[in-house]
Design an enzyme around this catalytic site. Structure first.
Site, PDB file in Angstrom:
ATOM      1  N   LYS A 189       0.846  -1.195   0.000  1.00 25.57           N
ATOM      2  CA  LYS A 189       0.000   0.000   0.000  1.00 25.57           C
ATOM      3  C   LYS A 189       0.884   1.247   0.000  1.00 25.57           C
ATOM      4  O   LYS A 189       1.667   1.461   0.934  1.00 25.57           O
ATOM      5  CB  LYS A 189      -0.927  -0.011   1.209  1.00 25.57           C
ATOM      6  CG  LYS A 189      -1.879  -1.211   1.208  1.00 25.57           C
ATOM      7  CD  LYS A 189      -2.839  -1.194   2.371  1.00 25.57           C
ATOM      8  CE  LYS A 189      -2.150  -1.450   3.692  1.00 25.57           C
ATOM      9  NZ  LYS A 189      -3.111  -1.611   4.807  1.00 25.57           N
ATOM     10  N   THR A 224      -8.220   9.999   6.682  1.00 22.16           N
ATOM     11  CA  THR A 224      -7.580   8.720   6.347  1.00 22.16           C
ATOM     12  C   THR A 224      -7.593   7.741   7.520  1.00 22.16           C
ATOM     13  O   THR A 224      -7.013   6.669   7.429  1.00 22.16           O
ATOM     14  CB  THR A 224      -6.125   8.954   5.913  1.00 22.16           C
ATOM     15  OG1 THR A 224      -5.427   9.658   6.958  1.00 22.16           O
ATOM     16  CG2 THR A 224      -6.058   9.770   4.632  1.00 22.16           C
ATOM     17  N   GLY A 226      -8.411   4.836   9.741  1.00 21.74           N
ATOM     18  CA  GLY A 226      -9.048   3.547   9.496  1.00 21.74           C
ATOM     19  C   GLY A 226      -8.975   3.050   8.072  1.00 21.74           C
ATOM     20  O   GLY A 226      -9.630   2.066   7.724  1.00 21.74           O
ATOM     21  N   THR A 227      -8.164   3.699   7.238  1.00 18.33           N
ATOM     22  CA  THR A 227      -8.086   3.308   5.831  1.00 18.33           C
ATOM     23  C   THR A 227      -7.619   1.859   5.665  1.00 18.33           C
ATOM     24  O   THR A 227      -8.190   1.089   4.893  1.00 18.33           O
ATOM     25  CB  THR A 227      -7.132   4.245   5.070  1.00 18.33           C
ATOM     26  OG1 THR A 227      -7.565   5.594   5.245  1.00 18.33           O
ATOM     27  CG2 THR A 227      -7.118   3.920   3.599  1.00 18.33           C
ATOM     28  N   GLY A 228      -6.568   1.491   6.405  1.00 21.81           N
ATOM     29  CA  GLY A 228      -6.027   0.131   6.287  1.00 21.81           C
ATOM     30  C   GLY A 228      -7.015  -0.931   6.738  1.00 21.81           C
ATOM     31  O   GLY A 228      -7.201  -1.953   6.075  1.00 21.81           O
ATOM     32  N   CYS A 229      -7.673  -0.674   7.876  1.00 21.26           N
ATOM     33  CA  CYS A 229      -8.683  -1.619   8.381  1.00 21.26           C
ATOM     34  C   CYS A 229      -9.796  -1.790   7.354  1.00 21.26           C
ATOM     35  O   CYS A 229     -10.223  -2.909   7.054  1.00 21.26           O
ATOM     36  CB  CYS A 229      -9.286  -1.096   9.682  1.00 21.26           C
ATOM     37  SG  CYS A 229      -8.107  -0.784  11.011  1.00 21.26           S
TER      38      CYS A 229
END
Length: 533
Positions: A189, A224, A226-229
């Site tokens: 990412k 942004t 919590g984007t990864g979750c």
């Protein structure tokens, strides 16, 4: 690249409504962790379940404190879910302690869920550490149970014991080393990398290059959190729903970009705010609220209807009701540009791509109508239409799309508008023959009318019309005849159905007309392109 990715199959079948379990920590601010996962799963049509590994005191500005319940309680959560509910996919997020990792590993060994997406949550977007140091090295023991792991740049560095990087090429190299070391797919990412564009890449063990890359223009916002979750939970859902790496990745990449762009509208917190998981739903609601059309008036308030007139001249009745929608179709920039030859090629390519995807599902809808048809003549008509949609019209699409196969607008992924239309058709054609026939009618009748109108403009065009072959297909005598036959069959069933079903037929026809309008409007807005002039 696409062929390479296709060769990496998933050990799962498509699930229309995936049941997705998230094993992660709770975010008291609602933007990350379990809360973000459940929103993401719901946004992609899944049913979400949760097993909570940790409780955090946090908001958009950062994590103040984390509390880890006994690992035995996590095991009891997992056992309770597994004993009663079939699980199609699992997303693993924040684990935090060695005991929790051991509990999750034992559960994975016992149940072997069909899809596992592991997001090794150790460092939040804010920079806060979310795991105990001694547990970090143990995370790798879970990698052999995962289909893909999704670390951010900081987590990638921790897992490799290297320095974090903001250089895309270096990050991809790290991802490939991690994939080879643990023999697991790694989603790289690039949100932390520098540059005007942000990219994500899928690295497979044994490859020297990414097997998939998705890029989008960088969005300069602070939403942004919590984007990864959210990305990993959405990916688990889409992998279960589609059974296809490329389709799942493309859909999630497009969705997460839109969710980040629209996060500021939520106006949550003073730090890194959350993304808008349901931006696509919010936009539809806003559009519908601002646009009170004939359709809305007829569907949203009770009205005295002359049922005798409706029953005897159904097609005339609904055609009159749809006047405003049809006028908007004829005057929308896409249709006007298609007729006078001024339509941008990119907008036409976008339309071709989506229309081809639409036809596949429209064929299924026609098939359902044919199965429910009450007599041989109507059954054969709709069955023939289903075949035509696949063999003849789809072939026309393939010929055109093959000319522009390298275009960025040939994605093979249905847009939200396309999915809304096809989902509606498949739902209505599953209700009854009358309602189904009325729902599929606008794609015959509206197209035939548009074809006639555009053919006039086409004949007046000086020189070779860029879209002449397309216009000829829909203005042909054969297509016009099919449209009139469809009208005949709908009128025939309208004379004998109960009053309630007749009203449902009317509503289905009008809704389909409105969805046709949205379908024609989308290519210009989606490509952000003016007409060539």
């Amino acid at each position: 690249m696409g062929d390479t990715l296709t060769s990496h199959s998933l050990s799962t079948q498509k699930c229309e409504y995936p049941r997705v379990l998230t094993i992660a920590g709770s975010d008291s601010g609602g933007g990350a962790g379990i809360q973000a996962d459940l929103k993401s799963i719901a946004a992609h049509g899944g049913y979400g379940m949760s097993a909570i590994t940790a409780l955090t005191a946090q908001n958009t500005r950062g994590v103040q404190q984390a509390f880890f319940p006994p690992a035995q309680f996590l095991s009891e959560q997992l056992e309770a879910i597994s004993a009663d509910i079939d699980i199609d996919a699992v997303k693993i997020g924040m684990l935090g302690t060695s005991e929790v990792i051991t509990a999750v590993r034992s559960w994975l060994q016992k149940y072997r869920p069909p899809i596992v997406v592991l997001d090794p949550v150790m460092v939040a977007t804010s920079g806060d550490s979310l795991a105990e140091e001694e547990s970090v090295s143990e995370l790798s023991s879970l990698f052999s149970y995962a289909d893909v792991i999704t670390p951010n740049a900081h987590e990638m560095a921790v897992l490799l014991g290297e320095d974090a990087t903001e250089q895309w090429e270096v990050l991809c190299s790290q991802g490939q080393r991690l994939a080879d070391r643990h023999e697991v797919a790694v989603l790289v990412k690039g949100g932390h990398c520098s540059g005007e564009w942000t990219s994500d890449a899928l690295m497979m063990p044994g490859h020297s290059e990414p097997v998939w890359v998705g890029s989008s223009e960088r969005v300069q916002v602070r939403t942004t959190h919590g984007t990864g979750c959210s990305f990993s939970a959405a990916l688990a859902t889409e992998l279960a729903r589609t059974g296809c790496w490329q389709t799942a990745l493309e859909r999630v990449k497009r969705w997460i970009t839109g969710a980040i762009k629209n996060g500021e509208k939520l106006d949550v917190g003073g730090g890194n705010g959350p993304i808008d998981h349901f931006y696509h739903v919010h936009s539809v609601i806003s559009e519908q609220s601002a646009r009170l059309s004939d359709l809305d008036r007829y569907l949203l308030h009770a009205q005295e209807v002359d049922m005798v007139r409706v029953r005897e001249s159904f097609s005339e009745y609904v055609w009159e009701l749809s006047t405003s929608i049809r006028e908007q179709v004829n005057s929308c920039p896409f249709v006007e540009g298609l007729g006078n030859g001024s339509l941008s090629q990119d907008a036409f390519i976008y339309y071709l791509d989506q229309d081809g995807l639409y036809l596949k599902e429209y064929s299924r809808a026609l098939g359902q109508v044919g199965i429910a048809a009450p007599d041989t003549e109507s059954r054969m008509f709709f069955a023939h239409g289903a075949v035509e949609a696949v063999e003849v019209e789809s072939e026309l699409h393939r010929r055109w799309v093959s000319r522009f196969s390298d275009s960025a607008y040939v994605t093979g992924i249905p847009s939200a508008t396309t999915e809304a239309y096809t989902d509606f058709l498949l739902a209505r054609t599953g209700e009854s023959y009358g309602v189904g026939a009325a729902a599929v009618l606008p794609c015959y009748w509206l197209y035939a009318e548009i074809g006639k109108n555009l053919y006039t403009a086409y004949q007046e065009y000086e020189g070779k019309h860029p879209y002449g072959e397309w216009l000829e297909a829909y203005s042909s005598e054969e297509f016009q005849t099919s449209a009139q036959q469809a009208v005949k069959f709908v009128n025939k069933i309208a004379r004998i159905v109960p009053d309630y079903e007749l009203i449902c037929m009317k509503n289905a026809f009008l809704r389909a007309c409105w969805l046709e309008l949205r379908f024609f409007e989308e290519p210009i807005s989606a490509c952000h392109l003016p007409l060539r002039g």
